[in-house]
Enzyme design. Structure first.
Site, PDB file in Angstrom:
ATOM      1  N   LEU A   1      19.132  37.621 -19.884  1.00  0.00           N
ATOM      2  CA  LEU A   1      18.771  37.178 -21.239  1.00  0.00           C
ATOM      3  C   LEU A   1      19.600  37.853 -22.319  1.00  0.00           C
ATOM      4  O   LEU A   1      19.534  37.445 -23.484  1.00  0.00           O
ATOM      5  CB  LEU A   1      17.289  37.459 -21.531  1.00  0.00           C
ATOM      6  CG  LEU A   1      16.284  36.676 -20.712  1.00  0.00           C
ATOM      7  CD1 LEU A   1      15.669  37.560 -19.646  1.00  0.00           C
ATOM      8  CD2 LEU A   1      15.202  36.064 -21.579  1.00  0.00           C
TER       9      LEU A   1
ATOM     10  N   THR B   1      19.995  27.930 -23.748  1.00  0.00           N
ATOM     11  CA  THR B   1      19.355  27.248 -24.873  1.00  0.00           C
ATOM     12  C   THR B   1      19.618  25.749 -24.843  1.00  0.00           C
ATOM     13  O   THR B   1      20.624  25.300 -24.278  1.00  0.00           O
ATOM     14  CB  THR B   1      19.910  27.838 -26.192  1.00  0.00           C
ATOM     15  OG1 THR B   1      19.595  26.979 -27.273  1.00  0.00           O
ATOM     16  CG2 THR B   1      21.427  27.976 -26.156  1.00  0.00           C
TER      17      THR B   1
ATOM     18  N   GLU C   1      20.554  24.285 -27.398  1.00  0.00           N
ATOM     19  CA  GLU C   1      21.594  24.056 -28.406  1.00  0.00           C
ATOM     20  C   GLU C   1      22.936  23.700 -27.768  1.00  0.00           C
ATOM     21  O   GLU C   1      23.814  23.163 -28.445  1.00  0.00           O
ATOM     22  CB  GLU C   1      21.726  25.281 -29.320  1.00  0.00           C
ATOM     23  CG  GLU C   1      20.416  25.596 -30.018  1.00  0.00           C
ATOM     24  CD  GLU C   1      20.537  26.574 -31.172  1.00  0.00           C
ATOM     25  OE1 GLU C   1      21.604  26.666 -31.782  1.00  0.00           O
ATOM     26  OE2 GLU C   1      19.523  27.254 -31.442  1.00  0.00           O
TER      27      GLU C   1
ATOM     28  N   TYR D   1      27.652  30.097 -31.703  1.00  0.00           N
ATOM     29  CA  TYR D   1      26.597  30.560 -30.783  1.00  0.00           C
ATOM     30  C   TYR D   1      26.429  29.597 -29.606  1.00  0.00           C
ATOM     31  O   TYR D   1      26.502  29.995 -28.434  1.00  0.00           O
ATOM     32  CB  TYR D   1      25.267  30.707 -31.534  1.00  0.00           C
ATOM     33  CG  TYR D   1      24.060  30.798 -30.619  1.00  0.00           C
ATOM     34  CD1 TYR D   1      23.891  31.882 -29.764  1.00  0.00           C
ATOM     35  CD2 TYR D   1      23.092  29.784 -30.587  1.00  0.00           C
ATOM     36  CE1 TYR D   1      22.794  31.962 -28.905  1.00  0.00           C
ATOM     37  CE2 TYR D   1      21.995  29.853 -29.746  1.00  0.00           C
ATOM     38  CZ  TYR D   1      21.847  30.944 -28.902  1.00  0.00           C
ATOM     39  OH  TYR D   1      20.767  31.012 -28.060  1.00  0.00           O
TER      40      TYR D   1
ATOM     41  N   LYS E   1      27.164  30.060 -25.545  1.00  0.00           N
ATOM     42  CA  LYS E   1      26.135  29.892 -24.503  1.00  0.00           C
ATOM     43  C   LYS E   1      26.551  28.798 -23.514  1.00  0.00           C
ATOM     44  O   LYS E   1      26.352  28.929 -22.304  1.00  0.00           O
ATOM     45  CB  LYS E   1      24.776  29.552 -25.136  1.00  0.00           C
ATOM     46  CG  LYS E   1      24.121  30.662 -25.912  1.00  0.00           C
ATOM     47  CD  LYS E   1      23.775  31.885 -25.076  1.00  0.00           C
ATOM     48  CE  LYS E   1      22.690  31.618 -24.050  1.00  0.00           C
ATOM     49  NZ  LYS E   1      22.290  32.884 -23.361  1.00  0.00           N
TER      50      LYS E   1
ATOM     51  N   ASN F   1      13.644  25.990 -29.101  1.00  0.00           N
ATOM     52  CA  ASN F   1      13.371  27.133 -29.990  1.00  0.00           C
ATOM     53  C   ASN F   1      12.058  27.824 -29.642  1.00  0.00           C
ATOM     54  O   ASN F   1      11.029  27.159 -29.532  1.00  0.00           O
ATOM     55  CB  ASN F   1      13.282  26.658 -31.439  1.00  0.00           C
ATOM     56  CG  ASN F   1      14.634  26.421 -32.035  1.00  0.00           C
ATOM     57  OD1 ASN F   1      15.440  25.677 -31.482  1.00  0.00           O
ATOM     58  ND2 ASN F   1      14.899  27.063 -33.151  1.00  0.00           N
TER      59      ASN F   1
HETATM   60  N1  NAD Z   1      15.282  32.584 -29.414  1.00  0.00           N
HETATM   61  C1  NAD Z   1      15.254  31.338 -28.969  1.00  0.00           C
HETATM   62  O1  NAD Z   1      14.617  30.490 -29.576  1.00  0.00           O
HETATM   63  C2  NAD Z   1      15.969  30.972 -27.680  1.00  0.00           C
HETATM   64  C3  NAD Z   1      15.762  29.704 -27.140  1.00  0.00           C
HETATM   65  C4  NAD Z   1      16.368  29.381 -25.924  1.00  0.00           C
HETATM   66  C5  NAD Z   1      17.164  30.316 -25.281  1.00  0.00           C
HETATM   67  N2  NAD Z   1      17.369  31.544 -25.840  1.00  0.00           N
HETATM   68  C6  NAD Z   1      18.193  32.506 -25.098  1.00  0.00           C
HETATM   69  O2  NAD Z   1      17.317  33.517 -24.619  1.00  0.00           O
HETATM   70  C7  NAD Z   1      17.984  34.772 -24.585  1.00  0.00           C
HETATM   71  C8  NAD Z   1      17.210  35.797 -25.362  1.00  0.00           C
HETATM   72  O3  NAD Z   1      17.092  35.349 -26.712  1.00  0.00           O
HETATM   73  P1  NAD Z   1      16.301  36.220 -27.785  1.00  0.00           P
HETATM   74  O4  NAD Z   1      15.875  35.307 -28.861  1.00  0.00           O
HETATM   75  O5  NAD Z   1      15.300  37.067 -27.108  1.00  0.00           O
HETATM   76  O6  NAD Z   1      17.483  37.147 -28.338  1.00  0.00           O
HETATM   77  P2  NAD Z   1      17.391  38.510 -29.155  1.00  0.00           P
HETATM   78  O7  NAD Z   1      18.564  38.475 -30.085  1.00  0.00           O
HETATM   79  O8  NAD Z   1      16.030  38.694 -29.724  1.00  0.00           O
HETATM   80  O9  NAD Z   1      17.586  39.639 -28.056  1.00  0.00           O
HETATM   81  C9  NAD Z   1      18.788  39.836 -27.386  1.00  0.00           C
HETATM   82  C10 NAD Z   1      18.721  41.169 -26.661  1.00  0.00           C
HETATM   83  O10 NAD Z   1      19.951  41.318 -25.928  1.00  0.00           O
HETATM   84  C11 NAD Z   1      20.453  42.624 -26.142  1.00  0.00           C
HETATM   85  N3  NAD Z   1      21.905  42.599 -26.039  1.00  0.00           N
HETATM   86  C12 NAD Z   1      22.785  41.993 -26.886  1.00  0.00           C
HETATM   87  N4  NAD Z   1      24.045  42.219 -26.484  1.00  0.00           N
HETATM   88  C13 NAD Z   1      23.960  42.962 -25.345  1.00  0.00           C
HETATM   89  C14 NAD Z   1      24.916  43.479 -24.442  1.00  0.00           C
HETATM   90  N5  NAD Z   1      26.226  43.293 -24.648  1.00  0.00           N
HETATM   91  N6  NAD Z   1      24.491  44.166 -23.378  1.00  0.00           N
HETATM   92  C15 NAD Z   1      23.156  44.360 -23.163  1.00  0.00           C
HETATM   93  N7  NAD Z   1      22.217  43.915 -23.987  1.00  0.00           N
HETATM   94  C16 NAD Z   1      22.608  43.215 -25.068  1.00  0.00           C
HETATM   95  C17 NAD Z   1      19.990  42.999 -27.534  1.00  0.00           C
HETATM   96  O11 NAD Z   1      19.994  44.414 -27.730  1.00  0.00           O
HETATM   97  C18 NAD Z   1      18.602  42.370 -27.592  1.00  0.00           C
HETATM   98  O12 NAD Z   1      17.625  43.268 -27.109  1.00  0.00           O
HETATM   99  C19 NAD Z   1      19.390  34.530 -25.135  1.00  0.00           C
HETATM  100  O13 NAD Z   1      20.266  34.375 -24.063  1.00  0.00           O
HETATM  101  C20 NAD Z   1      19.253  33.228 -25.905  1.00  0.00           C
HETATM  102  O14 NAD Z   1      20.462  32.532 -25.929  1.00  0.00           O
HETATM  103  C21 NAD Z   1      16.782  31.888 -27.021  1.00  0.00           C
END
Ligand code: NAD
Length: 355
Positions: free
Chosen positions: A85, A138, A140, A163, A167, A192
């Site tokens: 993630l 995602t 997206e 972004y 992904k 989302n």
């Molecule tokens: N938020 C949404 O609505 C959503 C929807 C679908 C998919 N996603 C996917 O789910 C995943 C998590 O999303 P989120 O909203 O929790 O993101 P977030 O930004 O809240 O958290 C991301 C986490 O990853 C860590 N991180 C970033 N770069 C890093 C690295 N190089 N090495 C190790 N850790 C690292 C950060 O410190 C953070 O704790 C992502 O891959 C995102 O694309 C998110």
């Protein structure tokens, strides 16, 4: 006995969705969890109450781009699965500074794949057969929908922001590592998310926090962009189900069939805040102001999650009305969690308007 005697790597476990996954695994399964997180601005270990001291939990502050450090973690913990993630996740930030997105989302996923493959190949046959690499992505990546239709697992990729392009690239890498090297990988594409422990830069927490303070509530463009909202704990359950029962090499769409315009989301929050915390003069709807749109702003996302529902028996437990009620209540009750982020220097200000 879900995940009994199994160790699961969760990368990005201090982020919004990752922390929900870690909380779910620790609370509802027997898994041992290793949270691998670089701790960027988006991370918060306070989102994992009760994890420290839990014998089933370990934290490693490591960047997923660092191959040597990851290799040591694979040797140390001998995991049975990886849930990837870790990512840069905010579209507006990707417009202003795409470099970090290329680095973590593409190079980081590549590095996780390479180290997972190296480790997987070293395993004895029985453990190798059970190993899984689940990549979390995602909706997206599919681009923008018109007024009708839904994203399915076979919708062509058409990402529009730095972004979503990063992904999409990472999803392609995961697919290729499965097809080329047989790494037992799966991908999920989710709509989302919203819910507790969401960083204040994202729409829903941003509006709740500004609305509580009686400040102007910015809505991008005409507010008619549609997102398909899923409560984060429903996503966490979906991910553990896909990890446990999903078919290797498959992708699964995750979504709650909760399409709402951004304006509807903001107005719902206003009405809930007016009920829970009626200390501003007049309705908070009067605070709504329409601001310059995000460049390349996708108009509509909507997920067809029927494959996940049909094949794995998943179903969202929250609809938008129940989930947003819980979420607003959580932010009202848990002010210390988000106040510490604001006090730590995070500015709730507009970014990502491009040139
Ligand atoms: N938020 C949404 O609505 C959503 C929807 C679908 C998919 N996603 C996917 O789910 C995943 C998590 O999303 P989120 O909203 O929790 O993101 P977030 O930004 O809240 O958290 C991301 C986490 O990853 C860590 N991180 C970033 N770069 C890093 C690295 N190089 N090495 C190790 N850790 C690292 C950060 O410190 C953070 O704790 C992502 O891959 C995102 O694309 C998110």
């Amino acid at each position: 006995m879900h995940f009994k005697n199994q160790t699961i790597f969760v990368t990005g476990g201090a982020g919004f969705i990752g922390s929900a996954v870690v909380r779910h695994l620790l609370h509802d399964t027997h898994a041992r969890v290793v949270n691998i997180d670089k701790l960027t601005y988006a991370a918060n270990l306070e989102s994992l109450p009760g994890a420290v001291g839990n014998p089933h939990y370990a934290f490693e502050q490591t960047c997923i781009c660092e191959a040597a450090a990851l290799r040591k973690l694979f040797e140390k913990y001998q995991p049975d699965a990886v849930m990837n993630l870790a990512a840069e996740s905010h579209v507006d930030r990707s417009i202003d500074g795409p470099g970090e997105f290329i680095q973590t989302n593409i190079v980081g996923t590549f590095t996780m794949l390479q180290e997972s493959l190296r480790y997987w190949r070293s395993l004895p046959a029985e453990k190798r057969a059970k190993f899984r690499f689940l990549h979390i992505s995602t909706d997206e990546v599919f681009g923008s929908l018109g007024e009708g239709g839904l994203f399915t697992e076979t919708t062509a990729y058409s990402p529009n922001s730095p972004y979503s392009a990063s992904k999409a690239s990472s999803d392609h890498l995961v697919r290729a590592w499965h097809e080329t090297y047989d790494l037992p990988a799966l991908v999920t594409n989710c709509s989302n998310n919203y819910g507790p422990y969401h960083f204040p830069e994202k729409l829903i927490p941003h509006i709740i926090i500004k609305g509580l303070a009686g400040k102007p509530l910015p809505v991008y463009g005409d507010g008619q962009n549609i997102r398909d909202w899923l409560y984060v704990e429903d996503h966490a359950r979906a991910l553990t189900l896909v990890l446990e029962r999903g078919a290797v090499g498959e992708t699964y769409n995750v979504g709650g069939r909760n399409e709402r315009t951004n304006l509807h989301v903001v107005e719902s929050i206003c009405d809930l805040l007016d009920d829970i915390s009626p200390d501003t003069p007049g309705s908070r709807r009067n605070l709504i102001s329409f601001v310059t749109d995000r460049p390349g702003h996708d108009r509509r996302y909507a997920i067809d999650a029927s494959k996940l529902e049909r094949e794995l028996g998943w179903k969202a437990e929250e609809d938008f009305e129940s989930g947003i009620g819980k979420t607003v209540r959580w932010y009202v009750d848990q002010q210390p969690w988000w106040q510490a982020i604001l006090d730590g220097g995070y500015q709730v200000s507009r970014i990502g308007v491009g040139k």
